[in-house]
Design an enzyme around this catalytic site. Sequence first.
Site, PDB file in Angstrom:
ATOM      1  N   LYS A 224       0.871  -1.178   0.000  1.00 46.22           N
ATOM      2  CA  LYS A 224       0.000   0.000   0.000  1.00 46.22           C
ATOM      3  C   LYS A 224       0.904   1.223   0.000  1.00 46.22           C
ATOM      4  CE  LYS A 224      -2.463  -3.303   2.371  1.00 46.22           C
ATOM      5  NZ  LYS A 224      -1.901  -4.482   3.044  1.00 46.22           N
ATOM      6  N   ASP A 229       3.523  14.032  -5.775  1.00 46.96           N
ATOM      7  CA  ASP A 229       4.512  15.018  -6.238  1.00 46.96           C
ATOM      8  C   ASP A 229       5.937  14.662  -5.824  1.00 46.96           C
ATOM      9  OD1 ASP A 229       2.475  16.435  -7.404  1.00 46.96           O
ATOM     10  OD2 ASP A 229       2.321  17.931  -5.818  1.00 46.96           O
ATOM     11  N   HIS A 400      -5.631  -4.806  12.603  1.00 46.27           N
ATOM     12  CA  HIS A 400      -4.997  -5.152  11.334  1.00 46.27           C
ATOM     13  C   HIS A 400      -3.597  -4.546  11.235  1.00 46.27           C
ATOM     14  CE1 HIS A 400      -4.740  -4.958   6.760  1.00 46.27           C
ATOM     15  NE2 HIS A 400      -5.113  -6.204   6.956  1.00 46.27           N
ATOM     16  N   ASP A 407      12.429  -1.839  22.433  1.00 43.61           N
ATOM     17  CA  ASP A 407      13.032  -0.961  23.438  1.00 43.61           C
ATOM     18  C   ASP A 407      12.530   0.478  23.348  1.00 43.61           C
ATOM     19  OD1 ASP A 407      14.441  -3.111  24.404  1.00 43.61           O
ATOM     20  OD2 ASP A 407      16.290  -2.633  23.320  1.00 43.61           O
TER      21      ASP A 407
END
Length: 482
Positions: A224, A229, A400, A407
Amino acid sequence: MSILSSLLGVLFVLNLVLAGAIIFLERKDAGATWAWLMVLFFIPLLGFILYLIFGQNLTRKRLFDWEDMKKIGIEDLIQKQINSLKEHRFPFKNETASRYQDLIYMHLINNEALLTQDNEVQLFTHGEDKFESLLKDMDAAQDHIHIQYYIFKKDHLGKRILEKLTEKAKQGVKIRVLYDEMGSRRTRRRFFKELLAAGGEVAVFFPSKIPFINLRLNYRNHRKLVIIDGKVGYVGGFNIGDEYLGLNPKFGYWRDTHLRIIGSSTLAMQTRFILDWNQASRSKKIAYDLRYFPQPSFTGHAGVQIVTCGPDSEWEQIKNGYIKMISSAKRSIYIQTPYFIPDVSLLDSLRIAALTGVDVRIMIPNKPDHLFVYWATYSYIGELLKAGVKIYIYDNGFIHAKTIVVDETISSVGTANIDVRSFRLNFEVNAFLYDQTISESLSAVFRKDMEKSRELTMEEYDERPLKIKLKESISRLLSPIL
């Protein structure tokens, strides 16, 4: 009877030949090999047809190639970073990145993942916030919008995104949309007709060459990415669909994690998009142009590496990154994942971390969206409970998110789940973040999610019904090919 015996004999011999092909020619992971052999044993011949669809090896195939990539100068920059790390003269801009030179070096060597140190990173955990920000950034686009999702649904949110893309195309902004055919199987090209009419372009990853038959069904582009630009980038777990706004009654509230990045890491995201686009859109390939790689002065301070993996690669880059992060932990490891089907190496690294006193916490959903995967997940978390790992079941809808924080110092957010599919079968992308502020924010999100979760105890796990144990056992046997 003699004819039937002959047919059975031929089938037996053929099955042995096919099994031999799987064992000796493909050279797969032993677990996956045994899983496929079981399929062949229980479903002769048909099992091999399933193997051709779901199990073929892509590591010997060069799927992504872009000759113009040399013009960007990334190869030279990568080599300079490798050399400077070897010679201990790398110009780190923050202490966090400096402390994890070995992880950075591994991603450079293993994935050509350039380290950039000028990024501003914004964290999203709610779908409405993420998509409002995305729409606002798209509205401000002046030159191009490159958008890639595993799922692009033709529902209310999908139409809203498409309307904005079409509007920008009419204004002269170059629009390219790339989606995965399997993930977006209910979306047809005609859904984008107005965008196409306005000059936008649409491509489909690994489409079916024969109607209803896709021999690459098992290898999907799960990435995804949005690049606007060449300056603003988005990466994370949200797809495009109403359920990601919490509007699906089955899942309820949808808890995910996504990043908005302004900085030089957007250029790495841009390169990944172009590689994927050129593979999917053979007739309208993107040529190198400075418009896609602007050189503005970014003012952020976060160190980021964009790491990708896929079945075309010999190495499991994101999984290796996870293991390296886990092995470096001194105090805590927080993991959120909808699917937890680790291989032996990852399972051992988590177990060892817990046994050495590291506070290991894993959060998974309370409801399945893939039943076999859900029960396989439960089989693995039982082993970790014995080692002292704390398991949390998220009860406020469906989680999801694909995040790991170590740490409260370094973290990873992206598209890769902790399962065999993400590590070996899907094409994935993650941002590895070397920034304490971001990592502390992700840790705070985890602790807040704990308030809406319940801890799974060893006693509760041991008391689960026999039918659940049987489901887990069967699912675990199939886990290498799920």
